[in-house]
Design a protein around this motif. Structure first.
Motif, mmCIF file in Angstrom:
data_model
loop_
_atom_site.group_PDB
_atom_site.id
_atom_site.type_symbol
_atom_site.label_atom_id
_atom_site.label_comp_id
_atom_site.label_asym_id
_atom_site.label_seq_id
_atom_site.Cartn_x
_atom_site.Cartn_y
_atom_site.Cartn_z
ATOM 1 N N THR A 147 -28.930 3.109 9.230
ATOM 2 C CA THR A 147 -28.556 3.995 8.137
ATOM 3 C C THR A 147 -27.047 4.186 8.188
ATOM 4 N N VAL A 148 -26.375 3.953 7.085
ATOM 5 C CA VAL A 148 -24.927 4.111 7.003
ATOM 6 C C VAL A 148 -24.638 5.304 6.108
ATOM 7 N N THR A 149 -23.856 6.247 6.623
ATOM 8 C CA THR A 149 -23.477 7.410 5.832
ATOM 9 C C THR A 149 -22.149 7.133 5.142
ATOM 10 N N LEU A 150 -21.782 7.993 4.215
ATOM 11 C CA LEU A 150 -20.506 7.813 3.517
ATOM 12 C C LEU A 150 -19.327 7.879 4.469
ATOM 13 N N THR A 151 -19.441 8.666 5.535
ATOM 14 C CA THR A 151 -18.330 8.757 6.483
ATOM 15 C C THR A 151 -18.216 7.493 7.320
ATOM 16 N N ASP A 152 -19.317 6.742 7.491
ATOM 17 C CA ASP A 152 -19.287 5.493 8.250
ATOM 18 C C ASP A 152 -18.830 4.324 7.389
ATOM 19 N N ALA A 153 -19.085 4.408 6.105
ATOM 20 C CA ALA A 153 -18.818 3.277 5.222
ATOM 21 C C ALA A 153 -17.322 3.066 5.052
ATOM 22 N N LYS A 154 -16.919 1.806 4.990
ATOM 23 C CA LYS A 154 -15.503 1.522 4.742
ATOM 24 C C LYS A 154 -15.294 0.984 3.334
ATOM 25 N N GLY A 155 -16.327 1.027 2.508
ATOM 26 C CA GLY A 155 -16.219 0.553 1.143
ATOM 27 C C GLY A 155 -17.579 0.556 0.474
ATOM 28 N N PHE A 156 -17.675 -0.130 -0.643
ATOM 29 C CA PHE A 156 -18.950 -0.196 -1.343
ATOM 30 C C PHE A 156 -19.010 -1.436 -2.227
ATOM 31 N N VAL A 157 -20.245 -1.812 -2.562
ATOM 32 C CA VAL A 157 -20.515 -2.917 -3.472
ATOM 33 C C VAL A 157 -21.173 -2.312 -4.701
ATOM 34 N N TYR A 158 -20.768 -2.762 -5.884
ATOM 35 C CA TYR A 158 -21.416 -2.279 -7.100
ATOM 36 C C TYR A 158 -21.674 -3.447 -8.042
ATOM 37 N N GLU A 159 -22.674 -3.274 -8.923
ATOM 38 C CA GLU A 159 -23.044 -4.305 -9.885
ATOM 39 C C GLU A 159 -22.815 -3.777 -11.296
ATOM 40 N N PRO A 160 -21.783 -4.266 -11.981
ATOM 41 C CA PRO A 160 -21.548 -3.830 -13.357
ATOM 42 C C PRO A 160 -22.658 -4.352 -14.284
ATOM 43 N N VAL A 161 -22.755 -3.773 -15.471
ATOM 44 C CA VAL A 161 -23.760 -4.195 -16.441
ATOM 45 C C VAL A 161 -23.571 -5.677 -16.777
ATOM 46 N N ARG A 162 -22.333 -6.092 -16.928
ATOM 47 C CA ARG A 162 -22.018 -7.502 -17.208
ATOM 48 C C ARG A 162 -21.135 -8.034 -16.090
ATOM 49 N N GLY A 163 -21.446 -9.215 -15.634
ATOM 50 C CA GLY A 163 -20.611 -9.851 -14.629
ATOM 51 C C GLY A 163 -21.188 -9.755 -13.227
ATOM 52 N N PRO A 164 -20.510 -10.408 -12.296
ATOM 53 C CA PRO A 164 -20.989 -10.468 -10.916
ATOM 54 C C PRO A 164 -20.726 -9.182 -10.136
ATOM 55 N N LYS A 165 -21.354 -9.097 -8.962
ATOM 56 C CA LYS A 165 -21.127 -7.958 -8.064
ATOM 57 C C LYS A 165 -19.661 -7.882 -7.690
ATOM 58 N N ARG A 166 -19.224 -6.673 -7.417
ATOM 59 C CA ARG A 166 -17.844 -6.434 -6.977
ATOM 60 C C ARG A 166 -17.864 -5.577 -5.722
ATOM 61 N N LYS A 167 -16.813 -5.703 -4.947
ATOM 62 C CA LYS A 167 -16.735 -4.981 -3.674
ATOM 63 C C LYS A 167 -15.353 -4.375 -3.532
ATOM 64 N N ILE A 168 -15.300 -3.144 -3.006
ATOM 65 C CA ILE A 168 -14.042 -2.488 -2.665
ATOM 66 C C ILE A 168 -14.156 -2.032 -1.213
ATOM 67 N N GLN A 169 -13.184 -2.416 -0.404
ATOM 68 C CA GLN A 169 -13.144 -2.038 1.005
ATOM 69 C C GLN A 169 -11.831 -1.339 1.304
#
Length: 69
Positions: free
Chosen positions: A12-34
């Motif tokens: 289980t990863v909490t927000l304080t442990d996470a160094k970024g996130f992956v999201y999927e927009p309605v159109r287009g490929p997945k994106r990641k921010i670290q």
């Protein structure tokens, strides 16, 4: 190939442990921010897009401060 950030890890990863996130927009490929820590106390923000086989970096910049909103 499989997406390395879409694993079924039992940890289980909490927000304080996470160094970024992956999201999927309605159109287009997945994106990641670290946010990678640097030795000078700042962070490097790295943006990437999933091309079906691996993450392709699309931008990066140095971030001096971050805070939860």
């Amino acid at each position: 190939m499989t997406d390395p950030d879409n694993s079924t890890d039992s940890r289980t990863v909490t927000l304080t442990d996470a160094k970024g996130f992956v999201y999927e927009p309605v159109r287009g490929p997945k994106r990641k921010i670290q946010f990678n820590p640097r030795s000078d106390g700042r962070f490097e923000r790295v943006e990437a897009v999933w091309n079906g086989c691996r993450w392709r970096v699309t931008g990066r910049e140095i971030v001096t401060t971050m805070r939860r909103i």
